[in-house]
Write a protein that holds these residues in place. Structure first.
Motif, mmCIF file in Angstrom:
data_model
loop_
_atom_site.group_PDB
_atom_site.id
_atom_site.type_symbol
_atom_site.label_atom_id
_atom_site.label_comp_id
_atom_site.label_asym_id
_atom_site.label_seq_id
_atom_site.Cartn_x
_atom_site.Cartn_y
_atom_site.Cartn_z
ATOM 1 N N VAL A 139 -76.917 4.485 -33.896
ATOM 2 C CA VAL A 139 -77.088 3.173 -33.296
ATOM 3 C C VAL A 139 -76.563 3.239 -31.872
ATOM 4 N N ARG A 140 -77.348 2.699 -30.940
ATOM 5 C CA ARG A 140 -76.900 2.677 -29.542
ATOM 6 C C ARG A 140 -76.509 1.255 -29.152
ATOM 7 N N PHE A 141 -75.305 1.099 -28.645
ATOM 8 C CA PHE A 141 -74.837 -0.167 -28.079
ATOM 9 C C PHE A 141 -74.818 -0.029 -26.563
ATOM 10 N N GLU A 142 -75.506 -0.937 -25.869
ATOM 11 C CA GLU A 142 -75.526 -0.906 -24.403
ATOM 12 C C GLU A 142 -74.718 -2.079 -23.862
ATOM 13 N N LEU A 143 -73.861 -1.785 -22.910
ATOM 14 C CA LEU A 143 -72.952 -2.778 -22.348
ATOM 15 C C LEU A 143 -73.161 -2.869 -20.845
ATOM 16 N N ILE A 144 -72.999 -4.075 -20.318
ATOM 17 C CA ILE A 144 -73.046 -4.279 -18.863
ATOM 18 C C ILE A 144 -71.608 -4.456 -18.394
ATOM 19 N N PRO A 145 -71.071 -3.496 -17.660
ATOM 20 C CA PRO A 145 -69.657 -3.594 -17.265
ATOM 21 C C PRO A 145 -69.446 -4.652 -16.189
ATOM 22 N N ASP A 146 -68.234 -5.152 -16.143
ATOM 23 C CA ASP A 146 -67.850 -6.090 -15.098
ATOM 24 C C ASP A 146 -67.868 -5.373 -13.742
ATOM 25 N N ILE A 147 -68.122 -6.131 -12.702
ATOM 26 C CA ILE A 147 -68.221 -5.534 -11.358
ATOM 27 C C ILE A 147 -66.930 -4.825 -10.970
ATOM 28 N N ALA A 148 -65.790 -5.378 -11.385
ATOM 29 C CA ALA A 148 -64.502 -4.800 -11.012
ATOM 30 C C ALA A 148 -64.131 -3.583 -11.848
ATOM 31 N N CYS A 149 -64.882 -3.312 -12.899
ATOM 32 C CA CYS A 149 -64.557 -2.204 -13.814
ATOM 33 C C CYS A 149 -65.155 -0.905 -13.286
ATOM 34 N N LYS A 150 -64.337 0.099 -13.103
ATOM 35 C CA LYS A 150 -64.802 1.377 -12.570
ATOM 36 C C LYS A 150 -65.244 2.306 -13.695
ATOM 37 N N LEU A 151 -66.244 3.140 -13.382
ATOM 38 C CA LEU A 151 -66.797 4.042 -14.389
ATOM 39 C C LEU A 151 -65.761 5.047 -14.887
ATOM 40 N N LYS A 152 -64.889 5.484 -14.012
ATOM 41 C CA LYS A 152 -63.899 6.485 -14.438
ATOM 42 C C LYS A 152 -62.950 5.916 -15.478
ATOM 43 N N HIS A 153 -62.690 4.605 -15.401
ATOM 44 C CA HIS A 153 -61.839 3.980 -16.406
ATOM 45 C C HIS A 153 -62.568 3.879 -17.744
ATOM 46 N N ILE A 154 -63.891 3.654 -17.687
ATOM 47 C CA ILE A 154 -64.685 3.575 -18.922
ATOM 48 C C ILE A 154 -64.758 4.951 -19.573
ATOM 49 N N ARG A 155 -64.996 5.979 -18.770
ATOM 50 C CA ARG A 155 -65.068 7.333 -19.332
ATOM 51 C C ARG A 155 -63.739 7.751 -19.942
ATOM 52 N N ALA A 156 -62.639 7.255 -19.391
ATOM 53 C CA ALA A 156 -61.318 7.602 -19.914
ATOM 54 C C ALA A 156 -61.070 7.022 -21.300
ATOM 55 N N CYS A 157 -61.888 6.031 -21.696
ATOM 56 C CA CYS A 157 -61.721 5.407 -23.017
ATOM 57 C C CYS A 157 -62.449 6.154 -24.128
ATOM 58 N N GLU A 158 -63.146 7.250 -23.807
ATOM 59 C CA GLU A 158 -63.972 7.921 -24.806
ATOM 60 C C GLU A 158 -63.137 8.460 -25.964
ATOM 61 N N ASP A 159 -61.981 9.043 -25.673
ATOM 62 C CA ASP A 159 -61.133 9.569 -26.742
ATOM 63 C C ASP A 159 -60.630 8.455 -27.643
ATOM 64 N N LYS A 160 -60.275 7.301 -27.064
ATOM 65 C CA LYS A 160 -59.822 6.171 -27.874
ATOM 66 C C LYS A 160 -60.941 5.650 -28.769
ATOM 67 N N LEU A 161 -62.159 5.629 -28.244
ATOM 68 C CA LEU A 161 -63.303 5.195 -29.049
ATOM 69 C C LEU A 161 -63.549 6.163 -30.209
ATOM 70 N N ASN A 162 -63.438 7.459 -29.933
ATOM 71 C CA ASN A 162 -63.609 8.457 -30.993
ATOM 72 C C ASN A 162 -62.564 8.285 -32.086
ATOM 73 N N GLU A 163 -61.355 7.976 -31.681
ATOM 74 C CA GLU A 163 -60.286 7.770 -32.656
ATOM 75 C C GLU A 163 -60.536 6.511 -33.483
ATOM 76 N N ALA A 164 -60.961 5.436 -32.823
ATOM 77 C CA ALA A 164 -61.177 4.168 -33.522
ATOM 78 C C ALA A 164 -62.365 4.229 -34.469
ATOM 79 N N LEU A 165 -63.365 5.053 -34.127
ATOM 80 C CA LEU A 165 -64.583 5.140 -34.937
ATOM 81 C C LEU A 165 -64.681 6.484 -35.648
ATOM 82 N N SER A 166 -63.553 7.076 -35.989
ATOM 83 C CA SER A 166 -63.542 8.422 -36.569
ATOM 84 C C SER A 166 -64.247 8.480 -37.920
#
Length: 402
Positions: A1-28
């Motif tokens: 399943v693909r979830f597509e999100l529209i990030p806030d203008i103030a949110c930087k891509l590098k901060h989103i990419r940094a959350c990948e490990d946390k997402l993997n842990e939460a959805l293990s």
């Protein structure tokens, strides 16, 4: 399943990419997730999460689908189903060659069978000839039954499915010669493609005494790394020649490998294979070798793949067909489809060329002799470095010089 999100203008891509490990842990419990930031052409962020209720997609479902039945593709191949839940059917004639790579047991051979069967369902023997090269000896055995209908051979006695690695260079050189012959036909008849040439024959614009219908030729190689290890340059030179020039004349390559080093997927191979498929690989480096981007290391097993055509990436679940299904299809073709032996591939003169070289001096003999006289010294290692040759050839040159 693909979830597509529209990030806030103030949110930087590098901060989103940094959350990948946390997402993997939460959805293990679901398995490895894949984060795409950003999605090319959309400006959104995508998170792909595996389903818990995994199901098998059978090849029959794809072949019976509206997308395949109504496809206007000249050489339609059934790849599977994409994340949007739509059937993916591509035209091999437009690719024009396909490279398939991935780790062992991820679905490469199953996909090759899907491609072959898709073409068998759409084209008759007069329009399609297959050259099946199987160094493993076990993947394409079922297709021996349809050798008189669909498999292209050099003679009646030649094996239908090619398993002898030492015969592959000769077959590829014959196909490279076939490419040249077809280009000569196009020049004579002032046609741009072999399809246009066949249309002229069907419309009666060309004499059927001098011109004959030319079928599409699909060369399928399962595990071409084995061929490179055994045949080396004898294999790569005709393969590169076919890949460079064969698009307009209806000859296409589909090659698969589990060896993902740059010694196998070379700089000659990649530019001529704009369509590439990667199954799950071990590392990020392997993914970049095949697709030029990372991501294939996060795929699931059992047919989960990334398809790349000229930078357009799509994640697809490949369809599946079991061995009894392949056997029943080949048995039906053997019984119901008329024999078509009208097209025989002419053999190359490779063995004669080999004998000629063996009976003469090495082509580098004069250059090496001149170098030795000018430098006043020599050795086999010096010859190897100076002329970029192997040890055995340097030894043979030393013997001739003595």
């Amino acid at each position: 399943v693909r979830f597509e999100l529209i990030p806030d203008i103030a949110c930087k891509l590098k901060h989103i990419r940094a959350c990948e490990d946390k997402l993997n842990e939460a959805l293990s419990e679901y398995g490895p997730i894949r984060l795409i930031a950003p999605v090319p052409g959309k400006g959104t962020i995508a998170v792909e999460v595996p389903r818990l209720d995994r199901q098998i997609l059978w090849l029959r479902e794809v072949l019976e689908s509206k997308e395949f039945q109504e496809s206007e593709a000249h050489l339609p191949i059934a790849l599977g189903i994409a994340y949007e839940n739509n059937i993916v059917v591509k035209d091999l004639a437009k690719m024009p060659h396909l490279l398939i790579a991935g780790a062992t047991g991820q679905g490469k051979s199953v996909l090759l069978n899907n491609i072959i069967l898709s073409l068998l369902y759409r084209l008759n023997p007069a329009d399609l000839k297959l050259v099946l090269i199987d160094p493993k000896h076990v993947e394409f055995n079922h297709y021996n039954r349809i050798k008189k209908q669909y498999l292209l051979r050099t003679s009646e006695e030649a094996p239908a499915v090619i398993t002898a690695i030492e015969k592959v260079p000769e077959i590829l050189i014959s196909i490279a010669n076939e490419v040249r012959k077809r280009y000569d036909l196009l020049i004579q008849t002032q046609c741009r493609t072999i399809r246009e040439y066949n249309h002229k024959i069907a419309d009666g614009k060309l004499s059927k005494d001098k011109h004959h219908h030319q079928p599409n030729i699909i060369v399928v190689i399962d595990e071409f790394a084995d061929l490179m290890n055994v045949c080396g340059g004898n294999f790569m030179m005709p393969l590169a020649s076919i890949a460079l020039r064969s698009r307009a004349v209806g000859i296409h390559l589909v090659i698969a490998t589990q060896c993902l080093s740059t010694d196998v997927i070379t700089g000659i191979i990649k530019p001529n294979f704009p369509a590439r498929i990667a199954f799950r690989v071990i590392s990020d480096t392997d993914s970049k070798t095949v697709l030029d981007i990372s991501g294939a290391q996060k795929l699931l097993d059992m047919g989960d793949m990334l398809f790349n055509y000229c930078g357009d990436f799509k994640r697809i679940q490949s369809c599946y067909i079991d061995t009894p299904g392949i056997e029943s299809i080949c048995e039906w073709i053997q019984e119901k489809v008329p024999v078509d032996d009208s097209y025989i591939l002419s053999t190359s003169s490779l063995p004669l060329a080999k004998r000629a070289i063996d009976n003469e001096r090495d082509p580098l003999f004069c250059d090496v002799a001149r170098f030795i006289i000018e430098s006043g010294m020599t050795s086999t290692s010096m010859m190897q470095r100076r002329f970029s040759i192997g040890y055995s050839r340097a030894c043979k040159l030393m013997y001739e010089l003595e």
